[in-house]
Structures are given as structure tokens and as C-alpha cells.
Design a protein around this motif. Structure first.
Motif, short mmCIF file in Angstrom:
data_model
loop_
_atom_site.label_atom_id
_atom_site.label_comp_id
_atom_site.label_asym_id
_atom_site.label_seq_id
_atom_site.Cartn_x
_atom_site.Cartn_y
_atom_site.Cartn_z
N THR A 6 30.47 16.48 32.38
CA THR A 6 30.23 16.35 30.95
C THR A 6 28.96 17.10 30.61
O THR A 6 27.89 16.81 31.17
N LYS A 31 34.89 17.26 37.45
CA LYS A 31 34.70 17.10 36.01
C LYS A 31 33.22 16.88 35.73
O LYS A 31 32.58 16.04 36.36
N THR A 73 33.78 17.56 28.31
CA THR A 73 33.96 17.40 29.75
C THR A 73 34.82 18.57 30.22
O THR A 73 35.91 18.79 29.68
#
Length: 178
Positions: free
Chosen positions: A170, A168, A153
Motif C-alpha cells: 500500500t 502487495k 495497493t
């Protein structure tokens, strides 16, 4: 060669950002793939790029041996080489209809259900940095993204509606041909 950065040894060749060793050793046609040796006769790189212009003579670049060995071992073991993926179509800010600034890249579109969509990235966002490292072009964005592993992430700094925002994401997976 479009750009050479002494700060982090990156070179852009055919719109691909690479980390390379610079050498003044002769690299002639047919030398690509040959060994670059240090004074002790140790292989430190694989010759790969020669910069040719009237202003500069004898500037060559080699893939660092650590990088070559890493990929050779993956290839030999039959490992499928995959790269981190977020699912965006991007273009350089210099070619932007939004701004004349040269820092960052714009998101043209975001793939449905992609890591970028799940993280909240949107079409029109201007990507300024990856994990705090300034992004100056689409090739440098990919260079920064490929430093991370699938499943990591990461924080992507974007400008949206005139304000900076950290998002953020991933990282997913993509094969080299995707």
C-alpha cells in the motif's frame, strides 16, 4: 537522452523517466518552456528536451499539455504535490553484484515501518514488475510507481531465492524533495 521507448513514449533524461511527445520542430537554446503547437495552432505540449548528437539532428521532446495543465492546476490551487512512496533504496540489476541480467532492480535496503517493510519486501529482492509491467531500471520503477495514487495497493513482482513472488504494497506519501 539515455533511452527512448516508442512503445510507451518514455524518455530518460538525467536519470528521470518522463512521458514526452517527440517533435522535429526546432528547439533552440532558450526555447524550453515554449509552446509546441499542432497544425490547428493548439498548444499540445511544452518544449522541454532536445536530443543533440552527431548522428541525430532536430529531435526534440515536449511535456504533453495534459500533464502540464494537471501540475499547473495543482500548483495554482496551492496543493502540495506528493508522490507515492514505498521506502526502499534500489539499484539497477546491471550494476548488481547478484546477476548480469538487465531486467529488474535490486532492493539494497528497506526502511523500517515503511510500506515496503509492511508489505514484506526485503533487502536483496529483485523487483521484476509493478502491476505486471516489467521494470528494467530504477528510473522506470519510479515511473511505474508514480502512475498510482497514495493509498493504492499495488502488486510488486519480485524474485527471491530464485522464485517469483507477488507482494502487495500500500503506497505511502513522499514530497518531491524527500
Amino acid at each position: 537522452v539515455g533511452y527512448i521507448s516508442a512503445k510507451d513514449r518514455t524518455v530518460i533524461v538525467d536519470n528521470t523517466t518522463m512521458v514526452l511527445l517527440q517533435t522535429d520542430a526546432a528547439i533552440n537554446p532558450g526555447n524550453s518552456g515554449g509552446a509546441l503547437l499542432n497544425i490547428n495552432g493548439e498548444v499540445i505540449g511544452i518544449n522541454s528536451v532536445k536530443y543533440a548528437s552527431e548522428e541525430v539532428e532536430g529531435m526534440g521532446f515536449a511535456i504533453p499539455i495534459e500533464t502540464a495543465v494537471e501540475y499547473a492546476e495543482k500548483f495554482i490551487s496551492g496543493e502540495n504535490i506528493k508522490y507515492p512512496y514505498i521506502g526502499v533504496a534500489i539499484y539497477d540489476a546491471t550494476a548488481s553484484r547478484y546477476s548480469n541480467q538487465i531486467i529488474g532492480v535490486y532492493i539494497e535496503s528497506v526502511e523500517k515501518n515503511s510500506p515496503a517493510a509492511k508489505g514484506g519486501l526485503k533487502s536483496g529482492d529483485k523487483i521484476l514488475a509493478v502491476e505486471g509491467k516489467e521494470v528494467s531500471s530504477t528510473t522506470y520503477f519510479k515511473h511505474e510507481l508514480y502512475k498510482y495514487e497514495i493509498g493504492d495497493t499495488i502488486s510488486i513482482t519480485v524474485e527471491r531465492d530464485g522464485k517469483e513472488k507477488n507482494i502487495k504494497v500500500t503506497l505511502g506519501t513522499s514530497s518531491p524533495t524527500a
